[in-house]
Design a protein around this motif. Structure first.
Motif, PDB file in Angstrom:
ATOM      1  N   LEU A 124      30.245  42.944  42.294  1.00 16.23           N
ATOM      2  CA  LEU A 124      31.176  41.902  41.861  1.00 16.23           C
ATOM      3  C   LEU A 124      31.079  40.663  42.748  1.00 16.23           C
ATOM      4  O   LEU A 124      31.192  39.527  42.264  1.00 16.23           O
ATOM      5  N   LEU A 125      30.845  40.876  44.030  1.00 14.75           N
ATOM      6  CA  LEU A 125      30.642  39.739  44.932  1.00 14.75           C
ATOM      7  C   LEU A 125      29.358  38.991  44.580  1.00 14.75           C
ATOM      8  O   LEU A 125      29.310  37.757  44.581  1.00 14.75           O
ATOM      9  N   PHE A 126      28.315  39.745  44.254  1.00 15.72           N
ATOM     10  CA  PHE A 126      27.037  39.142  43.883  1.00 15.72           C
ATOM     11  C   PHE A 126      27.175  38.305  42.615  1.00 15.72           C
ATOM     12  O   PHE A 126      26.501  37.275  42.452  1.00 15.72           O
ATOM     13  N   LEU A 127      28.067  38.724  41.730  1.00 18.94           N
ATOM     14  CA  LEU A 127      28.284  38.007  40.476  1.00 18.94           C
ATOM     15  C   LEU A 127      29.188  36.784  40.639  1.00 18.94           C
ATOM     16  O   LEU A 127      29.537  36.140  39.656  1.00 18.94           O
ATOM     17  N   ARG A 128      29.580  36.502  41.864  1.00 17.85           N
ATOM     18  CA  ARG A 128      30.428  35.338  42.163  1.00 17.85           C
ATOM     19  C   ARG A 128      31.771  35.406  41.431  1.00 17.85           C
ATOM     20  O   ARG A 128      32.282  34.402  40.931  1.00 17.85           O
ATOM     21  N   THR A 129      32.329  36.595  41.359  1.00 16.44           N
ATOM     22  CA  THR A 129      33.635  36.763  40.731  1.00 16.44           C
ATOM     23  C   THR A 129      34.678  35.974  41.530  1.00 16.44           C
ATOM     24  O   THR A 129      34.804  36.167  42.746  1.00 16.44           O
ATOM     25  N   PRO A 130      35.411  35.057  40.910  1.00 14.44           N
ATOM     26  CA  PRO A 130      36.385  34.229  41.640  1.00 14.44           C
ATOM     27  C   PRO A 130      37.419  35.076  42.396  1.00 14.44           C
ATOM     28  O   PRO A 130      37.841  36.136  41.919  1.00 14.44           O
ATOM     29  N   GLN A 131      37.812  34.598  43.549  1.00 13.17           N
ATOM     30  CA  GLN A 131      38.736  35.339  44.397  1.00 13.17           C
ATOM     31  C   GLN A 131      40.086  35.586  43.722  1.00 13.17           C
ATOM     32  O   GLN A 131      40.719  36.615  43.948  1.00 13.17           O
ATOM     33  N   ASN A 132      40.510  34.623  42.883  1.00 11.10           N
ATOM     34  CA  ASN A 132      41.840  34.780  42.281  1.00 11.10           C
ATOM     35  C   ASN A 132      41.884  35.841  41.175  1.00 11.10           C
ATOM     36  O   ASN A 132      42.955  36.180  40.676  1.00 11.10           O
ATOM     37  N   VAL A 133      40.715  36.375  40.782  1.00 14.13           N
ATOM     38  CA  VAL A 133      40.695  37.466  39.791  1.00 14.13           C
ATOM     39  C   VAL A 133      39.943  38.684  40.321  1.00 14.13           C
ATOM     40  O   VAL A 133      39.805  39.671  39.611  1.00 14.13           O
ATOM     41  N   PHE A 134      39.469  38.604  41.574  1.00 14.49           N
ATOM     42  CA  PHE A 134      38.561  39.635  42.090  1.00 14.49           C
ATOM     43  C   PHE A 134      39.201  41.023  42.116  1.00 14.49           C
ATOM     44  O   PHE A 134      38.586  42.009  41.673  1.00 14.49           O
ATOM     45  N   GLN A 135      40.409  41.143  42.611  1.00 15.59           N
ATOM     46  CA  GLN A 135      41.040  42.453  42.730  1.00 15.59           C
ATOM     47  C   GLN A 135      41.287  43.093  41.365  1.00 15.59           C
ATOM     48  O   GLN A 135      41.154  44.317  41.207  1.00 15.59           O
ATOM     49  N   TYR A 136      41.623  42.262  40.383  1.00  9.22           N
ATOM     50  CA  TYR A 136      41.791  42.799  39.030  1.00  9.22           C
ATOM     51  C   TYR A 136      40.474  43.403  38.523  1.00  9.22           C
ATOM     52  O   TYR A 136      40.436  44.501  37.958  1.00  9.22           O
ATOM     53  N   ALA A 137      39.383  42.654  38.736  1.00  8.43           N
ATOM     54  CA  ALA A 137      38.068  43.112  38.278  1.00  8.43           C
ATOM     55  C   ALA A 137      37.642  44.380  39.021  1.00  8.43           C
ATOM     56  O   ALA A 137      37.107  45.319  38.424  1.00  8.43           O
ATOM     57  N   TYR A 138      37.877  44.406  40.338  1.00  4.27           N
ATOM     58  CA  TYR A 138      37.410  45.530  41.153  1.00  4.27           C
ATOM     59  C   TYR A 138      38.107  46.833  40.762  1.00  4.27           C
ATOM     60  O   TYR A 138      37.434  47.854  40.523  1.00  4.27           O
ATOM     61  N   TRP A 139      39.420  46.823  40.695  1.00  2.00           N
ATOM     62  CA  TRP A 139      40.133  48.069  40.417  1.00  2.00           C
ATOM     63  C   TRP A 139      39.882  48.554  38.997  1.00  2.00           C
ATOM     64  O   TRP A 139      39.775  49.759  38.756  1.00  2.00           O
ATOM     65  N   TYR A 140      39.754  47.632  38.055  1.00  2.00           N
ATOM     66  CA  TYR A 140      39.457  48.027  36.684  1.00  2.00           C
ATOM     67  C   TYR A 140      38.086  48.698  36.609  1.00  2.00           C
ATOM     68  O   TYR A 140      37.924  49.787  36.051  1.00  2.00           O
ATOM     69  N   MET A 141      37.074  48.071  37.220  1.00  2.00           N
ATOM     70  CA  MET A 141      35.708  48.580  37.122  1.00  2.00           C
ATOM     71  C   MET A 141      35.524  49.859  37.921  1.00  2.00           C
ATOM     72  O   MET A 141      34.793  50.765  37.506  1.00  2.00           O
ATOM     73  N   LEU A 142      36.191  49.978  39.067  1.00  2.00           N
ATOM     74  CA  LEU A 142      36.063  51.183  39.888  1.00  2.00           C
ATOM     75  C   LEU A 142      36.537  52.412  39.118  1.00  2.00           C
ATOM     76  O   LEU A 142      35.869  53.469  39.137  1.00  2.00           O
ATOM     77  N   ILE A 143      37.659  52.300  38.444  1.00  2.00           N
ATOM     78  CA  ILE A 143      38.177  53.443  37.696  1.00  2.00           C
ATOM     79  C   ILE A 143      37.277  53.772  36.505  1.00  2.00           C
ATOM     80  O   ILE A 143      37.040  54.947  36.198  1.00  2.00           O
ATOM     81  N   ILE A 144      36.749  52.750  35.848  1.00  2.00           N
ATOM     82  CA  ILE A 144      35.805  52.990  34.745  1.00  2.00           C
ATOM     83  C   ILE A 144      34.584  53.741  35.263  1.00  2.00           C
ATOM     84  O   ILE A 144      34.088  54.677  34.624  1.00  2.00           O
ATOM     85  N   PHE A 145      34.089  53.374  36.438  1.00  2.00           N
ATOM     86  CA  PHE A 145      32.924  54.050  37.020  1.00  2.00           C
ATOM     87  C   PHE A 145      33.243  55.499  37.397  1.00  2.00           C
ATOM     88  O   PHE A 145      32.419  56.394  37.222  1.00  2.00           O
ATOM     89  N   LEU A 146      34.435  55.721  37.920  1.00  2.00           N
ATOM     90  CA  LEU A 146      34.831  57.089  38.261  1.00  2.00           C
ATOM     91  C   LEU A 146      34.940  57.962  37.008  1.00  2.00           C
ATOM     92  O   LEU A 146      34.878  59.187  37.097  1.00  2.00           O
ATOM     93  N   GLY A 147      35.076  57.331  35.859  1.00  2.00           N
ATOM     94  CA  GLY A 147      35.150  58.069  34.599  1.00  2.00           C
ATOM     95  C   GLY A 147      33.816  58.250  33.900  1.00  2.00           C
ATOM     96  O   GLY A 147      33.776  58.674  32.734  1.00  2.00           O
ATOM     97  N   ILE A 148      32.712  57.965  34.587  1.00  2.00           N
ATOM     98  CA  ILE A 148      31.379  58.120  33.982  1.00  2.00           C
ATOM     99  C   ILE A 148      31.140  59.527  33.434  1.00  2.00           C
ATOM    100  O   ILE A 148      30.540  59.682  32.357  1.00  2.00           O
ATOM    101  N   PRO A 149      31.570  60.610  34.124  1.00  2.00           N
ATOM    102  CA  PRO A 149      31.385  61.941  33.525  1.00  2.00           C
ATOM    103  C   PRO A 149      32.018  62.073  32.145  1.00  2.00           C
ATOM    104  O   PRO A 149      31.462  62.742  31.265  1.00  2.00           O
ATOM    105  N   CYS A 150      33.167  61.440  31.929  1.00  2.00           N
ATOM    106  CA  CYS A 150      33.798  61.465  30.606  1.00  2.00           C
ATOM    107  C   CYS A 150      32.934  60.728  29.586  1.00  2.00           C
ATOM    108  O   CYS A 150      32.827  61.143  28.421  1.00  2.00           O
ATOM    109  N   THR A 151      32.307  59.634  30.023  1.00  2.00           N
ATOM    110  CA  THR A 151      31.414  58.878  29.142  1.00  2.00           C
ATOM    111  C   THR A 151      30.236  59.731  28.712  1.00  2.00           C
ATOM    112  O   THR A 151      29.862  59.757  27.533  1.00  2.00           O
ATOM    113  N   PHE A 152      29.627  60.446  29.663  1.00  2.00           N
ATOM    114  CA  PHE A 152      28.497  61.319  29.340  1.00  2.00           C
ATOM    115  C   PHE A 152      28.936  62.455  28.418  1.00  2.00           C
ATOM    116  O   PHE A 152      28.242  62.794  27.458  1.00  2.00           O
TER     117      PHE A 152
END
Length: 453
Positions: A124-152
């Protein structure tokens, strides 16, 4: 056994057009339900949490597509040898492919969950995600990634069921999980006040439940999959075959997503208003393009079964029928977007966000004008994959990546926001320029193995 046979469908006999549309309609409905996951998240986040959380969730779209798209592509690829063996009526080999695909899914899910979660913040840092939305993006994406087994879990079982000719049952489970997703979204966000974390949790839990439902259904409905211990052992030659088809299909999504990440980085540079507008347009576009995507994905099991049965003429007839249907759908979708696109953006944006709505409408209109190109991308690519040439089809993703990279750098520098709007159309032009000649090459290769067909 009679119940089992009624659920499985032979796609090697009968009118190709009727079979494809009959198979595609349930898949289309399934995709609509699947889109509800992201659409409901976005609608509730935009309406109840505000512009910045919406921009944060929206900024994860390309990253989500790169990682989760790889999971979906791998699962669809693993189902192609199953469809081919089903068409060839080789039940023992079919079970061995299913068993080895299961072991591979467990391995892929474990590794990807760990890697994606660890590197989520850095990406997310590499993608230049603006600081004022960064935490929203991080927590949303982290939980989606933790759910990868459900996706499979869900996507492999759904692809397996479709490979046996049943495109209806996965829709039922998705319908149930979509309703559950809406309920959990409202509870987690409005009652528990968990914000974007609640939206992500609702998505993961809903998909996990649909996967478990598919698991029980497969075990109870398809005795053909109940193999002996020897058939369920890990066997390298089956795993190699599965990986040569599954990994390229997964990489196809990921490579394509690299280009979308470049576009997302360019969008991020325009600020939260543009980010919100593109997010709304992207969600609506994903929803509207479902019939085109369904026609494309239908071609993988259809072609897989017919190649397994040695019926190559039906492959070409099916591709022609699916493409013509897709062109008709594309024309209708363009009219809908032109007439109602601005009003539809209110589903995700507050009526007072006039500027963001304008960005959304422009993006949707330009993209919808290229849906006829997207039709060929889907029908031809999945046809090539159903033939067993996933390694060739992956190059289409490379062409899309190059096109989006050019749009996100050179075109944006020259044309500004319009360059972002043109990114998808340019990507589809590049992909079609490769895929159409590639199809004829693959067909000639297969004709050498079926000279009398």
């Amino acid at each position: 056994m009679a119940a089992e046979k009624s659920k499985m469908k032979n796609l090697t006999e009968g009118s190709p057009a009727k079979l494809i549309i009959g198979f595609a309609i349930p898949m289309f409905l399934g995709m609509l339900f699947q889109q509800f996951y992201s659409m409901v998240d976005t609608m509730i986040v935009g309406k109840f949490l505000g512009l910045r959380p919406l921009a944060g969730v929206g900024s994860t779209g390309s990253l989500n597509f790169m990682v989760i798209g790889f999971c979906i592509g791998v699962c669809n690829g693993f189902a192609i040898p199953v469809a081919q063996k089903f068409g060839a009526k080789d039940d023992s080999a079919l079970r061995r492919f299913v068993a080895n695909a299961t072991w591979l899914c467990v391995g892929f899910a474990t590794v990807m969950t760990i890697a994606a979660s660890v590197f989520c913040r850095d990406i997310l840092l590499f993608l230049r995600t603006p600081q004022n939305v960064f935490q929203y993006a991080y927590w949303y994406m982290l939980i989606i990634f933790l759910g990868i087994p459900c996706t499979f879990l869900y996507n492999f079982l759904a692809a397996l069921i479709r490979s046996l000719g049943d495109s209806r049952t996965p829709v039922v489970f998705l319908a149930i999980s979509s309703v559950l997703n809406i309920v959990l979204d409202l509870i987690f966000i409005l009652v528990f006040r968990w914000g974007v974390v609640g939206a992500a949790l609702a998505t993961v839990l809903s998909q996990g439940i649909s996967g478990v439902c598919c698991l029980f259904y497969v075990g109870k409905t398809f005795p053909i999959l109940h193999g002996s211990r020897s058939e369920w052992k890990a066997q390298p030659r089956y795993m190699v075959r599965l990986c040569t088809i599954g990994i390229p299909m997964g990489l196809q999504y990921s490579i394509t997503a690299i280009g979308t990440l470049v576009i997302q980085a360019a969008v991020n540079g325009f600020g939260a208003t543009v980010m919100a507008g593109v997010t709304a347009a992207g969600r609506l576009g994903n929803f509207l393009s479902c019939p085109i995507e369904a026609l494309g994905q239908t071609m993988a099991p259809y072609v897989g079964q017919n190649v397994g049965a040695g019926k190559l003429k039906r492959v070409s007839k099916g591709l022609k029928a699916a493409s013509l249907m897709g062109f008709c759908v594309s024309a209708v979708l363009l009219v809908i977007v032109v007439l109602f696109g601005r009003r539809m953006s209110v589903l995700f944006l507050d009526a007072g966000e006039v500027e963001a709505m304008g960005y959304a409408y422009q993006y949707m209109t330009v993209t919808a004008a290229g849906y006829c190109l997207l039709t060929l991308v889907n029908t031809v690519r999945f046809t090539i994959q159903g033939m067993g040439f996933s390694g060739i089809a992956i190059l289409a993703g490379v062409f899309e990546m190059v096109a989006r990279t050019l749009a996100g750098t050179l075109l944006v520098a020259v044309a500004g926001y319009f360059g972002i709007c043109m990114a998808n159309t340019l990507a589809w032009i590049f992909a079609d320029a490769f895929l159409i000649p590639a199809f004829f090459l693959c067909r000639r290769r297969l004709e050498k193995h079926y000279p009398s067909e």
